[in-house]
Design a protein around this motif. Structure first.
Motif, PDB file in Angstrom:
ATOM      1  N   LEU A  85      -4.693  -0.806  17.315  1.00  0.00           N
ATOM      2  CA  LEU A  85      -3.995  -1.931  15.952  1.00  0.00           C
ATOM      3  C   LEU A  85      -4.010  -2.181  14.807  1.00  0.00           C
ATOM      4  CD1 LEU A  85      -0.673  -2.140  17.144  1.00  0.00           C
ATOM      5  CD2 LEU A  85      -1.404  -4.654  17.709  1.00  0.00           C
ATOM      6  N   LYS A  86      -4.861  -2.397  14.736  1.00  0.00           N
ATOM      7  CA  LYS A  86      -5.670  -3.375  13.207  1.00  0.00           C
ATOM      8  C   LYS A  86      -5.307  -2.536  12.478  1.00  0.00           C
ATOM      9  CE  LYS A  86      -8.905  -6.538  11.302  1.00  0.00           C
ATOM     10  NZ  LYS A  86     -10.118  -6.975  11.715  1.00  0.00           N
ATOM     11  N   PRO A  87      -6.188  -1.255  11.998  1.00  0.00           N
ATOM     12  CA  PRO A  87      -5.512  -0.385  11.032  1.00  0.00           C
ATOM     13  C   PRO A  87      -5.099   0.451  10.537  1.00  0.00           C
ATOM     14  CG  PRO A  87      -7.357   0.481  13.176  1.00  0.00           C
ATOM     15  CD  PRO A  87      -6.809  -0.940  13.567  1.00  0.00           C
ATOM     16  N   PHE A  88      -3.985   0.540  12.241  1.00  0.00           N
ATOM     17  CA  PHE A  88      -2.153   0.780  11.712  1.00  0.00           C
ATOM     18  C   PHE A  88      -1.420  -0.422  11.146  1.00  0.00           C
ATOM     19  CE2 PHE A  88       2.144   0.858  13.449  1.00  0.00           C
ATOM     20  CZ  PHE A  88       2.405   2.173  13.340  1.00  0.00           C
ATOM     21  N   LEU A  89      -1.823  -1.399  11.488  1.00  0.00           N
ATOM     22  CA  LEU A  89      -0.719  -2.431  10.573  1.00  0.00           C
ATOM     23  C   LEU A  89      -1.243  -2.725   8.998  1.00  0.00           C
ATOM     24  CD1 LEU A  89      -0.422  -5.196  13.380  1.00  0.00           C
ATOM     25  CD2 LEU A  89       1.104  -3.570  12.933  1.00  0.00           C
ATOM     26  N   GLU A  90      -2.298  -2.989   8.696  1.00  0.00           N
ATOM     27  CA  GLU A  90      -3.095  -2.674   7.725  1.00  0.00           C
ATOM     28  C   GLU A  90      -2.251  -1.582   6.979  1.00  0.00           C
ATOM     29  OE1 GLU A  90      -7.164  -2.534   7.233  1.00  0.00           O
ATOM     30  OE2 GLU A  90      -6.594  -4.411   8.035  1.00  0.00           O
ATOM     31  N   GLN A  91      -1.819  -0.251   7.919  1.00  0.00           N
ATOM     32  CA  GLN A  91      -1.882   0.696   6.702  1.00  0.00           C
ATOM     33  C   GLN A  91      -0.412   1.165   6.385  1.00  0.00           C
ATOM     34  OE1 GLN A  91      -2.400   4.477   9.030  1.00  0.00           O
ATOM     35  NE2 GLN A  91      -1.135   5.511   7.013  1.00  0.00           N
ATOM     36  N   GLU A  92       0.334   0.078   7.488  1.00  0.00           N
ATOM     37  CA  GLU A  92       1.683  -0.041   7.219  1.00  0.00           C
ATOM     38  C   GLU A  92       2.100  -1.337   6.222  1.00  0.00           C
ATOM     39  OE1 GLU A  92       5.147   1.492   8.451  1.00  0.00           O
ATOM     40  OE2 GLU A  92       3.168   2.388   9.351  1.00  0.00           O
ATOM     41  N   GLN A  93       1.553  -2.214   6.136  1.00  0.00           N
ATOM     42  CA  GLN A  93       1.890  -3.082   4.752  1.00  0.00           C
ATOM     43  C   GLN A  93       1.048  -2.687   3.834  1.00  0.00           C
ATOM     44  OE1 GLN A  93      -1.542  -6.162   5.906  1.00  0.00           O
ATOM     45  NE2 GLN A  93       0.376  -7.554   7.155  1.00  0.00           N
ATOM     46  N   LYS A  94       0.018  -1.788   3.694  1.00  0.00           N
ATOM     47  CA  LYS A  94       0.014  -0.692   2.045  1.00  0.00           C
ATOM     48  C   LYS A  94       1.736  -0.415   1.923  1.00  0.00           C
ATOM     49  CE  LYS A  94      -4.878  -0.302   2.527  1.00  0.00           C
ATOM     50  NZ  LYS A  94      -6.309   0.786   2.378  1.00  0.00           N
ATOM     51  N   LYS A  95       1.554   0.896   2.734  1.00  0.00           N
ATOM     52  CA  LYS A  95       2.928   1.927   2.718  1.00  0.00           C
ATOM     53  C   LYS A  95       4.052   0.705   2.648  1.00  0.00           C
ATOM     54  CE  LYS A  95       2.467   5.656   6.138  1.00  0.00           C
ATOM     55  NZ  LYS A  95       2.772   6.256   7.377  1.00  0.00           N
ATOM     56  N   GLU A  96       4.731  -0.062   3.010  1.00  0.00           N
ATOM     57  CA  GLU A  96       5.539  -1.528   1.767  1.00  0.00           C
ATOM     58  C   GLU A  96       5.018  -1.489   1.311  1.00  0.00           C
ATOM     59  OE1 GLU A  96       9.376  -2.629   3.128  1.00  0.00           O
ATOM     60  OE2 GLU A  96       8.179  -1.770   4.670  1.00  0.00           O
ATOM     61  N   LYS A  97       4.006  -2.143   0.734  1.00  0.00           N
ATOM     62  CA  LYS A  97       3.788  -2.367  -0.534  1.00  0.00           C
ATOM     63  C   LYS A  97       4.062  -1.705  -1.494  1.00  0.00           C
ATOM     64  CE  LYS A  97       0.304  -6.079   0.240  1.00  0.00           C
ATOM     65  NZ  LYS A  97      -1.481  -6.760  -0.322  1.00  0.00           N
ATOM     66  N   VAL A  98       3.384  -0.086  -1.685  1.00  0.00           N
ATOM     67  CA  VAL A  98       3.969   0.817  -2.158  1.00  0.00           C
ATOM     68  C   VAL A  98       5.991   1.359  -2.354  1.00  0.00           C
ATOM     69  CG1 VAL A  98       4.210   2.902  -2.851  1.00  0.00           C
ATOM     70  CG2 VAL A  98       1.880   1.963  -2.192  1.00  0.00           C
ATOM     71  N   LYS A  99       6.220   0.741  -1.731  1.00  0.00           N
ATOM     72  CA  LYS A  99       7.421   0.841  -1.469  1.00  0.00           C
ATOM     73  C   LYS A  99       8.361  -0.437  -2.229  1.00  0.00           C
ATOM     74  CE  LYS A  99       9.235   3.174   2.708  1.00  0.00           C
ATOM     75  NZ  LYS A  99       9.549   3.065   3.956  1.00  0.00           N
ATOM     76  N   GLN A 100       7.405  -1.308  -2.474  1.00  0.00           N
ATOM     77  CA  GLN A 100       7.993  -1.673  -2.870  1.00  0.00           C
ATOM     78  C   GLN A 100       7.799  -1.664  -4.529  1.00  0.00           C
ATOM     79  OE1 GLN A 100      10.362  -3.869  -1.918  1.00  0.00           O
ATOM     80  NE2 GLN A 100      10.532  -5.181  -3.011  1.00  0.00           N
ATOM     81  N   LEU A 101       6.902  -1.387  -4.904  1.00  0.00           N
ATOM     82  CA  LEU A 101       6.551  -1.788  -6.105  1.00  0.00           C
ATOM     83  C   LEU A 101       7.347   0.163  -7.195  1.00  0.00           C
ATOM     84  CD1 LEU A 101       2.277  -1.741  -5.808  1.00  0.00           C
ATOM     85  CD2 LEU A 101       4.140  -3.170  -7.016  1.00  0.00           C
ATOM     86  N   GLU A 102       7.402   0.667  -5.895  1.00  0.00           N
ATOM     87  CA  GLU A 102       8.677   2.430  -6.808  1.00  0.00           C
ATOM     88  C   GLU A 102       9.799   1.479  -7.099  1.00  0.00           C
ATOM     89  OE1 GLU A 102       8.545   5.200  -8.229  1.00  0.00           O
ATOM     90  OE2 GLU A 102       6.974   5.173  -7.085  1.00  0.00           O
TER      91      GLU A 102
END
Length: 185
Positions: A85-102
């Motif tokens: 769960l921990k690495p998965f949630l971190e990866q999801e947060q990174k994806k969300e940040k990249v989406k927001q930046l885009e």
């Protein structure tokens, strides 16, 4: 001092019910732990996301979503599947940040909203300032538009009724190309 309506047997039954309730709650928690230990948390996460994005839900789907969220909260609270769960949630947060930046990135002259005088940064227009409020948020596209950015629309039935022949090839793109933006030598 003893109350007038106090009964020893009633007090014993009350204590016994409390003990039974504690045992039942403990068994319920243990059963839930065993049940959720075998569930894939990533799949559960995506099921919740899919149901939340679907919009209008029937009563049955709302109950199902509520149950899934309870299971998710239980997993997080009791640290089940922590290694997954921990690495998965971190990866999801990174994806969300990249989406927001885009979404908020300024593309300048490559933006479809670019105008050398009125919008030199190519910012997305503020929907509140527009005379007609858009139904969906305005996308942050660049020129030229990619095939996946273009929406495909169904053929208008009126065209078939009137017998209008549609020209071959791709339909026109509905954005204004800004010309004469380069400096002359």
């Amino acid at each position: 001092m003893i109350r007038g309506n106090w009964s020893l047997s009633a007090e014993l039954k009350k204590n016994e019910r409390k003990q039974q309730q504690k045992v039942q709650n403990r068994q319920k928690q243990q059963h839930k732990k065993v049940k959720l230990a075998s569930i894939d948390p990533i799949r559960l996460y995506y099921q919740i996301q899919r149901l939340e994005k679907s919009g209008e839900l029937s009563d049955r789907d709302q109950k199902y979503l509520y149950g899934l969220k309870e299971d998710w909260d239980f997993i997080v609270k009791n640290n089940l599947h922590q290694t997954k769960l921990k690495p998965f949630l971190e990866q999801e947060q990174k994806k969300e940040k990249v989406k927001q930046l885009e979404k908020t990135k300024l593309h300048g002259s490559k933006s479809i909203y670019f105008n050398p005088e009125l919008n030199p940064l190519g910012k997305i227009p503020n929907p509140d300032a527009l005379p007609n409020k858009p139904i969906h948020p305005l996308p942050n596209f660049t020129k030229p538009l990619k095939k996946e950015d273009l929406e495909k629309y169904a053929v208008d039935p009126l065209i078939n009724q009137l017998g209008i022949v549609v020209p071959e090839g791709d339909p026109p793109r509905f954005y204004k190309l800004v010309q004469n933006t380069q400096k002359k030598n």
